[in-house]
Scaffold this motif. Structure first.
Motif, PDB file in Angstrom:
ATOM      1  N   ARG A   8       0.854  -1.191   0.000  1.00 64.36           N
ATOM      2  CA  ARG A   8       0.000   0.000   0.000  1.00 64.36           C
ATOM      3  C   ARG A   8       0.887   1.237   0.000  1.00 64.36           C
ATOM      4  O   ARG A   8       1.639   1.467   0.941  1.00 64.36           O
ATOM      5  CB  ARG A   8      -0.908   0.012   1.215  1.00 64.36           C
ATOM      6  CG  ARG A   8      -1.815  -1.207   1.247  1.00 64.36           C
ATOM      7  CD  ARG A   8      -2.971  -0.985   2.163  1.00 64.36           C
ATOM      8  NE  ARG A   8      -3.801  -2.169   2.193  1.00 64.36           N
ATOM      9  CZ  ARG A   8      -4.883  -2.327   1.466  1.00 64.36           C
ATOM     10  NH1 ARG A   8      -5.260  -1.396   0.635  1.00 64.36           N
ATOM     11  NH2 ARG A   8      -5.603  -3.422   1.568  1.00 64.36           N
ATOM     12  N   ARG A  10       0.802   5.337  -0.242  1.00 62.47           N
ATOM     13  CA  ARG A  10      -0.097   6.468  -0.038  1.00 62.47           C
ATOM     14  C   ARG A  10       0.698   7.768  -0.087  1.00 62.47           C
ATOM     15  O   ARG A  10       1.807   7.846   0.446  1.00 62.47           O
ATOM     16  CB  ARG A  10      -0.815   6.389   1.309  1.00 62.47           C
ATOM     17  CG  ARG A  10      -1.681   5.164   1.469  1.00 62.47           C
ATOM     18  CD  ARG A  10      -2.879   5.215   0.523  1.00 62.47           C
ATOM     19  NE  ARG A  10      -3.765   4.095   0.725  1.00 62.47           N
ATOM     20  CZ  ARG A  10      -3.869   3.074  -0.122  1.00 62.47           C
ATOM     21  NH1 ARG A  10      -3.140   3.039  -1.210  1.00 62.47           N
ATOM     22  NH2 ARG A  10      -4.719   2.099   0.120  1.00 62.47           N
ATOM     23  N   SER A  64      -8.429  12.520  -7.552  1.00 57.68           N
ATOM     24  CA  SER A  64      -7.632  11.453  -6.936  1.00 57.68           C
ATOM     25  C   SER A  64      -6.506  10.989  -7.851  1.00 57.68           C
ATOM     26  O   SER A  64      -6.570  11.123  -9.071  1.00 57.68           O
ATOM     27  CB  SER A  64      -8.528  10.272  -6.570  1.00 57.68           C
ATOM     28  OG  SER A  64      -9.017   9.654  -7.734  1.00 57.68           O
ATOM     29  N   ASN A  66      -4.001   7.484  -8.042  1.00 56.62           N
ATOM     30  CA  ASN A  66      -3.716   6.160  -7.497  1.00 56.62           C
ATOM     31  C   ASN A  66      -2.491   5.574  -8.181  1.00 56.62           C
ATOM     32  O   ASN A  66      -2.409   5.551  -9.411  1.00 56.62           O
ATOM     33  CB  ASN A  66      -4.912   5.221  -7.717  1.00 56.62           C
ATOM     34  CG  ASN A  66      -6.129   5.694  -6.969  1.00 56.62           C
ATOM     35  OD1 ASN A  66      -6.135   5.716  -5.754  1.00 56.62           O
ATOM     36  ND2 ASN A  66      -7.151   6.103  -7.692  1.00 56.62           N
ATOM     37  N   VAL A  68      -0.310   2.265  -8.993  1.00 52.18           N
ATOM     38  CA  VAL A  68      -0.620   0.843  -9.126  1.00 52.18           C
ATOM     39  C   VAL A  68       0.618   0.113  -9.626  1.00 52.18           C
ATOM     40  O   VAL A  68       1.333   0.611 -10.484  1.00 52.18           O
ATOM     41  CB  VAL A  68      -1.779   0.642 -10.138  1.00 52.18           C
ATOM     42  CG1 VAL A  68      -2.103  -0.824 -10.303  1.00 52.18           C
ATOM     43  CG2 VAL A  68      -2.996   1.432  -9.725  1.00 52.18           C
ATOM     44  N   HIS A  78      -3.072   6.221 -12.066  1.00 51.63           N
ATOM     45  CA  HIS A  78      -4.437   6.475 -12.521  1.00 51.63           C
ATOM     46  C   HIS A  78      -4.890   7.792 -11.918  1.00 51.63           C
ATOM     47  O   HIS A  78      -4.933   7.939 -10.694  1.00 51.63           O
ATOM     48  CB  HIS A  78      -5.378   5.345 -12.108  1.00 51.63           C
ATOM     49  CG  HIS A  78      -6.758   5.540 -12.608  1.00 51.63           C
ATOM     50  ND1 HIS A  78      -7.813   5.827 -11.785  1.00 51.63           N
ATOM     51  CD2 HIS A  78      -7.253   5.525 -13.870  1.00 51.63           C
ATOM     52  CE1 HIS A  78      -8.907   5.967 -12.510  1.00 51.63           C
ATOM     53  NE2 HIS A  78      -8.603   5.797 -13.769  1.00 51.63           N
ATOM     54  N   SER A  85     -10.633  10.913 -16.805  1.00 52.22           N
ATOM     55  CA  SER A  85      -9.663  10.058 -16.124  1.00 52.22           C
ATOM     56  C   SER A  85      -8.591   9.638 -17.110  1.00 52.22           C
ATOM     57  O   SER A  85      -8.800   9.684 -18.332  1.00 52.22           O
ATOM     58  CB  SER A  85     -10.359   8.817 -15.537  1.00 52.22           C
ATOM     59  OG  SER A  85     -10.813   7.989 -16.559  1.00 52.22           O
TER      60      SER A  85
END
Length: 92
Positions: A8, A10, A64, A66, A68, A78, A85
């Motif tokens: 994860r 962040r 947002s 993200n 990946v 993303h 997007s």
């Protein structure tokens, strides 16, 4: 890392570390929670500095973002700005 434990990553804006929500005790608990989570082997917590500015059309400032990693270890970003997007791939 055990099976089923995903990495994860962040990124948080530095301003959220200074924005007061509740009293001193609540702020202390929130910061302690972030520090404890960041101490886990499968967690990376990055802080986007206040002076970093924004670069490019969609630098994560309007929606947002993200990060990946695919099973083949390809790194993707993303982005979801307000008007659409996009998926970005490239060398890390």
């Amino acid at each position: 890392m055990g099976t089923g434990t995903r990495q994860r990553d962040r990124i948080i804006d530095e301003s959220v570390l200074y924005r007061v929500i509740g009293d001193e005790e609540i702020m202390r608990e929130q910061l302690l929670h972030l520090a404890q989570r960041a101490g886990r082997r499968h967690v990376t917590l990055l802080v986007l500095p206040l002076d970093s500015g924004t670069y490019g059309e969609c630098a994560g400032d309007r929606g947002s973002m993200n990060l990946v990693e695919t099973p083949a270890h390809e790194h993707l970003v993303h982005l979801e700005p307000q008007d659409g997007s996009m998926l970005i791939s490239g060398q890390r």
